[in-house]
Design an enzyme around this catalytic site. Sequence first.
Site, PDB file in Angstrom:
ATOM      1  N   PHE A 136       0.858  -1.181   0.000  1.00 41.59           N
ATOM      2  CA  PHE A 136       0.000   0.000   0.000  1.00 41.59           C
ATOM      3  C   PHE A 136       0.893   1.228   0.000  1.00 41.59           C
ATOM      4  CE2 PHE A 136      -2.276   3.545   1.849  1.00 41.59           C
ATOM      5  CZ  PHE A 136      -3.447   3.545   1.109  1.00 41.59           C
ATOM      6  N   ASP A 221       9.487   2.546   1.776  1.00 37.85           N
ATOM      7  CA  ASP A 221       8.278   3.260   2.181  1.00 37.85           C
ATOM      8  C   ASP A 221       8.100   3.018   3.679  1.00 37.85           C
ATOM      9  OD1 ASP A 221       5.804   4.221   2.811  1.00 37.85           O
ATOM     10  OD2 ASP A 221       4.726   3.241   1.174  1.00 37.85           O
ATOM     11  N   LYS A 250       2.994   9.649   8.289  1.00 39.98           N
ATOM     12  CA  LYS A 250       2.207   9.274   9.486  1.00 39.98           C
ATOM     13  C   LYS A 250       2.770   9.749  10.840  1.00 39.98           C
ATOM     14  CE  LYS A 250      -0.764   5.709   7.678  1.00 39.98           C
ATOM     15  NZ  LYS A 250      -0.415   5.076   6.405  1.00 39.98           N
TER      16      LYS A 250
HETATM   17  C1  LIG Z   1      -0.670   5.283   5.001  1.00 40.43           C
HETATM   18  C2  LIG Z   1       0.372   4.888   4.063  1.00 40.43           C
HETATM   19  C3  LIG Z   1       0.609   5.603   2.884  1.00 40.43           C
HETATM   20  C4  LIG Z   1      -0.261   6.749   2.446  1.00 40.43           C
HETATM   21  O1  LIG Z   1      -0.173   7.813   3.323  1.00 40.43           O
HETATM   22  P1  LIG Z   1      -1.227   9.031   3.218  1.00 40.43           P
HETATM   23  O2  LIG Z   1      -0.697  10.015   4.222  1.00 40.43           O
HETATM   24  O3  LIG Z   1      -2.564   8.485   3.569  1.00 40.43           O
HETATM   25  O4  LIG Z   1      -1.169   9.541   1.836  1.00 40.43           O
HETATM   26  C5  LIG Z   1       1.664   5.208   2.092  1.00 40.43           C
HETATM   27  N1  LIG Z   1       2.457   4.175   2.432  1.00 40.43           N
HETATM   28  C6  LIG Z   1       2.256   3.474   3.562  1.00 40.43           C
HETATM   29  C7  LIG Z   1       3.181   2.352   3.903  1.00 40.43           C
HETATM   30  C8  LIG Z   1       1.211   3.793   4.413  1.00 40.43           C
HETATM   31  O5  LIG Z   1       1.000   3.065   5.519  1.00 40.43           O
END
Ligand SMILES: *Cc1c(COP(=O)(O)O)cnc(C)c1O
Length: 401
Positions: A136, A221, A250
């Site tokens: 994701f 990521d 986050k």
């Molecule tokens: C939540 C998340 C995203 C997206 O972040 P947003 O701030 O909602 O755009 C991307 N990569 C990972 C691993 C995530 O957990």
Amino acid sequence: METQNSEYQAAIMPTYGRIDLSFVRGEGCYLITDDNISYLDCASGIAVNTLGHCHPKLVETLSNQAHTLWHTSNLYRIPDQERLAFRLAQACKLDHVFFCNSGAEANEASVKMARRFQYRQNKQDKTTILCASGAFHGRTLGMLSATANPAYREGFGPSVAGFEHVAFGNLNELRAAINEKTAAIMIEPVQGEGGANAAPDGYLQGLREAADEFGVLVIADEVQTGMGRTGSLFAFQQYGIQPDIVALAKGLGGGIPVGAVVARADIGNAMGPGSHGSTFGGNPLAMAVANSVVDVLQEDGFLQHVQEISSYLNTYLVKLSEQYPSLIKEIKGLGLLRGIGLQECFAAADLSSALRDKHILTVQAGLNTLRIIPPLIITKSEIDILCNALTICFEEKSHEL
Ligand SMILES: *Cc1c(COP(=O)(O)O)cnc(C)c1O
């Protein structure tokens, strides 16, 4: 009042399946409703409130900054931005930082950087980004194509070209997928939304080696895994690999929207003035708070607390899984990004709802997994509250079968 509330609610675009609960206050690991009921927050606004709610240091920083300066744009130097960049770069053993406002934006920028770097190396054909199944990476058009789940893409038109997927954890498949067009591999060290799936032993090292062999960059990521979530500042540190680009968001702002991309100097230099930008990215308000988050994470013993508390939780969860093998398939994750992988007979949504009835907040992930992502400041006695409630839920469910 009732009609007005529902009229207001109807004005919200129905993109979320919302739970009919709203909170008026937050305190440490608790969220409090308007009728004064406290919920133990083991979801942290989806891995955001790393320091819990209204942490005194963050409150002080935010209020001071609110009285001083909020926003100036990146037309001017922002000292707090430079300081945070320096600290994040040092911590990642990288050099340059670009600030944005969210995880999807951080990943988008990471992909731009990887492609631009290859381009500047005269490798114009290297544009493909390899991603993992179950990944994701966000909801923008670009990141939808990086995200494996086809349900997120339905009806949103042609996919953005240049993204390919391989099975998460399978090195042979990864190596076979790398070719002369591959620019970078984008990977979550522990898949968050995908179900708290930690990379298997040796996978990230093998991935790093394969990338080096073929002149491919590694984008970690760490939007969900970063900022102490897994017990180290970044998850890649525990896997013993050095990414070329790290995407953060986050937990970085502890609740203030902020994202960042940390990269090697030669990658940053391949960008240059005008190559990318963000109006809000790195503004004084967000930077002040994010620097305070880093201050707390770097306090003596903070990460050790995360390690101890997560191993305490994990020991309990493993015991629980041995007690209820007909309900629990496996315990997953790393640090305070934990997942209870449930058997088909027990829907994660039902477990989450049963816990909510006991005033504990959790969140689902991936294939029938209950995700436990509490604030990193959670105490043993609060973990005990969660664990006791879990035991009751599993005991109740086992009688139902
Ligand atoms: C939540 C998340 C995203 C997206 O972040 P947003 O701030 O909602 O755009 C991307 N990569 C990972 C691993 C995530 O957990």
